[in-house]
Design a protein around this motif. Structure first.
Motif, PDB file in Angstrom:
ATOM      1  N   LEU A   1       0.839  -1.193   0.000  1.00  0.00           N
ATOM      2  CA  LEU A   1       0.000   0.000   0.000  1.00  0.00           C
ATOM      3  C   LEU A   1       0.874   1.243   0.000  1.00  0.00           C
ATOM      4  CD1 LEU A   1      -1.619  -2.282   1.781  1.00  0.00           C
ATOM      5  CD2 LEU A   1      -3.121  -0.380   2.290  1.00  0.00           C
ATOM      6  N   GLY A   2       0.331   2.315  -0.521  1.00  0.00           N
ATOM      7  CA  GLY A   2       1.048   3.583  -0.492  1.00  0.00           C
ATOM      8  C   GLY A   2       0.191   4.650  -1.128  1.00  0.00           C
ATOM      9  N   PRO A   3       0.546   5.924  -0.946  1.00  0.00           N
ATOM     10  CA  PRO A   3      -0.215   6.987  -1.594  1.00  0.00           C
ATOM     11  C   PRO A   3      -0.044   6.921  -3.107  1.00  0.00           C
ATOM     12  CG  PRO A   3       1.699   7.894  -0.459  1.00  0.00           C
ATOM     13  CD  PRO A   3       1.678   6.442  -0.156  1.00  0.00           C
ATOM     14  N   ALA A   4      -0.995   7.513  -3.840  1.00  0.00           N
ATOM     15  CA  ALA A   4      -0.916   7.520  -5.307  1.00  0.00           C
ATOM     16  C   ALA A   4       0.059   8.611  -5.730  1.00  0.00           C
ATOM     17  CB  ALA A   4      -2.299   7.735  -5.908  1.00  0.00           C
TER      18      ALA A   4
ATOM     19  N   LEU B   1       7.815  12.667   1.494  1.00  0.00           N
ATOM     20  CA  LEU B   1       6.526  12.762   0.804  1.00  0.00           C
ATOM     21  C   LEU B   1       5.386  12.411   1.765  1.00  0.00           C
ATOM     22  CD1 LEU B   1       7.523  11.002  -2.534  1.00  0.00           C
ATOM     23  CD2 LEU B   1       7.085  13.441  -2.195  1.00  0.00           C
ATOM     24  N   ALA B   2       4.159  12.852   1.384  1.00  0.00           N
ATOM     25  CA  ALA B   2       2.993  12.569   2.226  1.00  0.00           C
ATOM     26  C   ALA B   2       2.821  11.058   2.382  1.00  0.00           C
ATOM     27  CB  ALA B   2       1.753  13.173   1.575  1.00  0.00           C
ATOM     28  N   ARG B   3       2.371  10.633   3.549  1.00  0.00           N
ATOM     29  CA  ARG B   3       2.158   9.197   3.789  1.00  0.00           C
ATOM     30  C   ARG B   3       0.687   8.850   3.658  1.00  0.00           C
ATOM     31  NH1 ARG B   3       6.775   7.808   8.195  1.00  0.00           N
ATOM     32  NH2 ARG B   3       8.374   8.900   7.014  1.00  0.00           N
ATOM     33  N   LEU B   4       0.430   7.561   3.521  1.00  0.00           N
ATOM     34  CA  LEU B   4      -0.956   7.118   3.370  1.00  0.00           C
ATOM     35  C   LEU B   4      -1.641   7.152   4.735  1.00  0.00           C
ATOM     36  CD1 LEU B   4      -2.928   5.887   1.302  1.00  0.00           C
ATOM     37  CD2 LEU B   4      -2.120   3.637   2.037  1.00  0.00           C
TER      38      LEU B   4
END
Ligand SMILES: NC(=O)c1ccc[n+]([C@@H]2O[C@H](COP(=O)([O-])OP(=O)(O)OC[C@H]3O[C@@H](n4cnc5c(N)ncnc54)[C@H](OP(=O)(O)O)[C@@H]3O)[C@@H](O)[C@H]2O)c1
Length: 385
Positions: A260-263, A283-286
């Motif tokens: 899983l991870g951000p798009a 970077l932004a996390r999920l």
């Protein structure tokens, strides 16, 4: 010591994200060479900022236009397919980001593989048309192909530490694109502008249209077949509109591992560059709590009729994936120009793929011939201008 990289397709969506990753890695990477097509303005900015030793553009005329600026920055200039190949082989660059779109990316990717580089592969079409050849050349040269496509990066990460005999199947997820919920009867009115409005990812035009038709996922199945040495029966796709789970791997005992991870493509690009290391990207996390739900459903083949054509190409192999890819490139270009309507994408590809009888496609010459022939057939299936 910093590692030198070369980027094929530096002015595109993946190329620019790769340079952003370079910026974020605090001097771990330096840019040795860049290849672009025709966006000279973007390339000029990159030359001034990154000071590569070599740059390449698509056309000779553009090479002349950029020569003065490049010389002042200490870069030599090349052009055309041979220029991109030179960038792929750049002396001292141990990693090549392969991010030119479509069949044009194949020959330079092959050069990078032959030169034994680490290839951070975004150009999935390379493996679609020449998977067997690329694998053979990689085995010979010691090149390592690391996926950049988020789904394949997910599979790559899930497979770490899993023995081949323990693997049962691999599942790639698909967003479903912008027309996931469009009533089927309305699809024929969908324009290029609407197809280019992807709900989750900001990408180049070709891959965005491929996402709307699900051809992208079909190409990705063929890509996964070669990256991970899988049988067609071991590969599946599930539509997952949240795009949080990129891929799943099922083991013999029925356990499912997911990545899983951000798009955000910068994450798989970074992993391909730093592997086997992992670094904080900032970077932004999920935020799983904010997601609330994760949905999965099978692909509706009435909505995405190109998908079963791609599955047939995956099963039968040989020249069929080459023909499928070529016909799709012609169809997507025609759709973007407004020459065909959305259902025409399927009609053009089907006109080439349905009658096609696969034959071997194991050399670059054979691949080029089949590609050219399928493009001619696809153009014949287009409405007259
Ligand atoms: N974007 C994504 O999020 C994403 C995700 C997964 C995989 N991919 C794959 O990555 C590849 C690139 O996608 P993209 O979205 O970055 O595409 P894009 O934004 O259209 O960029 C394509 C790049 O290739 C260059 N190029 C095109 N034709 C060329 C040629 N004949 N010679 C030299 N350079 C050429 C373009 O140069 P100019 O712009 O200067 O003309 C540009 O730098 C595709 O294979 C795609 O399927 C993309």
């Amino acid at each position: 010591m910093s590692r030198a990289i070369a980027i094929l397709g530096s002015t595109g969506s993946i190329g620019r994200s790769a340079l952003d990753v370079v910026d974020r890695m605090g001097g771990a990477f330096r840019v040795a060479a860049l290849a672009a097509g025709s966006n000279l303005e973007a390339l000029a900015g990159q030359i001034e900022k990154y000071r590569p030793r070599l740059v390449s553009v698509g056309a000779r005329r553009d090479a002349e236009r950029i020569r003065g600026l490049a010389r002042r920055s200490g870069a030599s200039v090349a052009w055309g397919p041979e220029g991109a190949a030179e960038v792929a082989r750049t002396e001292g660059a141990d990693t090549v980001v392969a991010a030119i779109t479509g069949m044009s990316g194949f020959a330079p990717t092959l050069e990078a593989v032959k030169a034994g580089r680490r290839v951070a592969l975004a150009n999935k079409e390379s493996l679609v048309v020449g998977g067997a050849l690329l694998r053979r050349e990689a085995a010979r040269s010691g090149a390592r192909i690391i996926p950049v496509d988020s789904e394949h990066s997910g599979v790559f990460q899930c497979l770490a530490g899993i023995e081949r005999r323990h693997l049962r199947r691999v599942i790639l997820t698909a967003s479903g694109g912008p027309f996931l919920k469009t009533p089927l009867a309305e699809l024929r009115r969908k324009t290029a502008a609407e197809a280019l409005r992807h709900p989750r990812w900001v990408m180049g035009r070709k891959v965005t249209v491929d996402s709307a038709t699900m051809m992208n996922k079909g190409l990705e199945l063929i890509e996964a077949r070669w990256l991970f040495d899988l049988e067609p029966s071991e590969l599946e796709v599930l539509v997952h509109p949240q795009c949080a789970v990129h891929a799943l791997v099922e083991t013999a005992d029925g356990s499912l591992l997911a990545q899983l991870g951000p798009a955000d493509m910068r994450l798989p690009i970074q992993y391909a560059l730093t592997w086997p290391e992992r670094r904080d990207s900032g970077l932004a996390r999920l935020d799983l709590g904010a997601l609330r739900k994760l949905e999965f459903r099978p692909v509706d083949e009435r909505r995405y009729p190109l998908f079963p054509l791609a599955r047939r190409a995956l099963r039968e192999g040989g020249s069929l994936p080459v023909a499928l890819n070529a016909a799709n490139e012609v169809a997507v270009a025609a759709f973007l120009e407004g020459r065909i309507a959305f259902p025409g994408l399927h009609a053009v590809v089907a006109a080439v793929v349905e009658p096609h009888r696969p034959r071997p496609a194991d050399s670059i010459e054979a691949i080029r011939d089949i590609d050219a022939e399928a493009r001619r057939e696809a153009r014949r299936a287009l409405p007259r201008r």
